[in-house]
Design an enzyme around this catalytic site. Structure first.
Site, PDB file in Angstrom:
ATOM      1  N   ASP A 211      -5.899  -0.852 -11.763  1.00  0.00           N
ATOM      2  CA  ASP A 211      -5.648  -1.304 -10.381  1.00  0.00           C
ATOM      3  C   ASP A 211      -4.511  -2.327 -10.402  1.00  0.00           C
ATOM      4  OD1 ASP A 211      -8.259  -2.788 -11.583  1.00  0.00           O
ATOM      5  OD2 ASP A 211      -6.927  -4.215 -10.617  1.00  0.00           O
ATOM      6  N   ASP A 213      -4.818  -5.393  -9.116  1.00  0.00           N
ATOM      7  CA  ASP A 213      -5.457  -6.639  -8.713  1.00  0.00           C
ATOM      8  C   ASP A 213      -5.273  -6.747  -7.188  1.00  0.00           C
ATOM      9  OD1 ASP A 213      -7.073  -8.683  -9.800  1.00  0.00           O
ATOM     10  OD2 ASP A 213      -5.500 -10.137  -9.414  1.00  0.00           O
TER      11      ASP A 213
HETATM   12  N1  ADE Z   1      -8.117  -6.660 -11.313  1.00  0.00           N
HETATM   13  C1  ADE Z   1      -8.920  -6.953 -12.327  1.00  0.00           C
HETATM   14  N2  ADE Z   1      -9.244  -8.244 -12.589  1.00  0.00           N
HETATM   15  C2  ADE Z   1     -10.048  -8.546 -13.629  1.00  0.00           C
HETATM   16  N3  ADE Z   1     -10.610  -7.626 -14.424  1.00  0.00           N
HETATM   17  C3  ADE Z   1     -10.314  -6.338 -14.192  1.00  0.00           C
HETATM   18  N4  ADE Z   1     -10.721  -5.229 -14.821  1.00  0.00           N
HETATM   19  C4  ADE Z   1     -10.158  -4.183 -14.198  1.00  0.00           C
HETATM   20  N5  ADE Z   1      -9.397  -4.593 -13.159  1.00  0.00           N
HETATM   21  C5  ADE Z   1      -9.479  -5.947 -13.141  1.00  0.00           C
END
Ligand code: ADE
Ligand SMILES: CSC[C@H]1O[C@H](OP(=O)(O)O)[C@H](O)[C@@H]1O
Length: 293
Positions: A211, A213
């Site tokens: 992703d 974030d």
């Molecule tokens: N955006 C994110 N922040 C922290 N841990 C994660 N693991 C997978 N995506 C994450």
């Protein structure tokens, strides 16, 4: 003496709870001086190379990142004879150039966690290991070559910032970490990589981007369902990577160019006369080589 026979330890993160390609599988329950690891160790082979697998979040993903017993996990793997440790993790990305599905072979970490047990060394045995270059360059390079050979999108190098979780970051935090130049974000590489170093274990990480974030407003906030969807879509790549890296590394090893296998020779400050027997007892696996010299 540095072992010549290679035993690859794989710590599987979110979505990676087993290695299908393992032959001659044996499940082993392990207890350590630091408590129980996240799950039983799964021992087996791929093309005559010994592997030991551990699911970081345990059976059924029941252990959250801030409650993983990282010390027990690293001790258990060391005790099982692991010589080279590879972490598979899910992560968020701070860069458009690192989109979901990309495997980031991070080589630096920023530790934003608190309240986790971060060292094997306590009263009665003090040591300060270097974290300047926390990743084994040989393992990281092997991961990069394996990814490229398998046509898995990958990026070698980069900074992984580790937050406590289990909540994802606020948008202000996400923008802050991005402004610091971080490449990816996760919740588990710290203190795992620190403890591997204390245990004189070469460590490398393949962090799969799941992703953006939440800094990237056009993508919306992170949701577990979306993370799992990306992991599912790229799970075959993780499985193929494990098989390929085992064959690439092979059953015999040469010492890590980082010298991590002898890290404690330069790190221990407490002289033998001041070491406590209670501390030494707990360090039988982690500091076994150093204490038997
Ligand atoms: N955006 C994110 N922040 C922290 N841990 C994660 N693991 C997978 N995506 C994450
Ligand atoms: C399921 S999203 C958050 C979760 O995923 C990552 O875990 P791991 O590093 O074990 O793959 C992240 O660090 C969080 O623990």
């Amino acid at each position: 003496m540095v072992q010549n026979k290679r035993v690859i330890g794989i710590i599987g993160g979110s979505g990676i709870y087993a290695i299908e390609a393992l032959d001659a599988v044996q499940r082993v329950e392990v207890e350590t001086p630091w408590g129980k690891p996240s799950d039983s160790l799964v021992k087996g082979t791929i093309a005559d190379v010994d592997l030991v697998f551990l699911a970081r979040h345990g059976n059924g993903h029941a252990i959250p990142p801030h409650q993983v017993n990282y010390r027990a996990n690293i001790d258990a793997l060391k005790r099982a004879g692991v010589t080279d440790l590879i972490s598979l993790s899910a992560c968020g990305s701070f860069k458009e150039a690192l989109p979901p599905g990309m495997f980031v072979i991070a080589d630096q970490f920023i530790d934003r966690t608190g309240g986790r047990e971060k060292s094997f060394f306590e009263s009665g045995f003090v040591a300060h290991v270097s974290m300047a270059d926390p990743v084994c360059p040989a393992l990281a390079e092997a991961l990069e070559i394996s990814c490229s050979e398998l046509s898995i999108p990958n990026s070698h190098g980069g900074t992984y910032i580790c937050i406590d979780g289990p909540q994802f970051s606020s948008r202000a935090e996400s923008n802050l970490y991005k402004s610091w130049g971080c490449d990816v974000i996760g919740m588990t590489a710290m203190p795992e990589a620190k403890l591997a170093r204390e245990a004189e274990l070469p460590y490398a990480i393949a962090a799969m981007v799941t992703d953006y974030d939440c800094w990237n407003e056009s993508e919306g906030a992170v949701e577990v369902a979306k993370v799992l969807e990306t992991i599912k879509a790229n799970k075959d790549n993780a499985a193929k990577l494990i098989e390929n890296i085992a064959v690439r590394l092979g059953p015999e090893r040469t010492p890590s160019p980082s010298g991590v296998e002898k890290m404690l020779d330069m790190a221990v400050i407490t002289p033998p006369s001041a070491r406590s027997s209670a501390a030494l007892k707990k360090l039988d696996a982690v500091a076994g080589r150093f204490l038997k010299r």
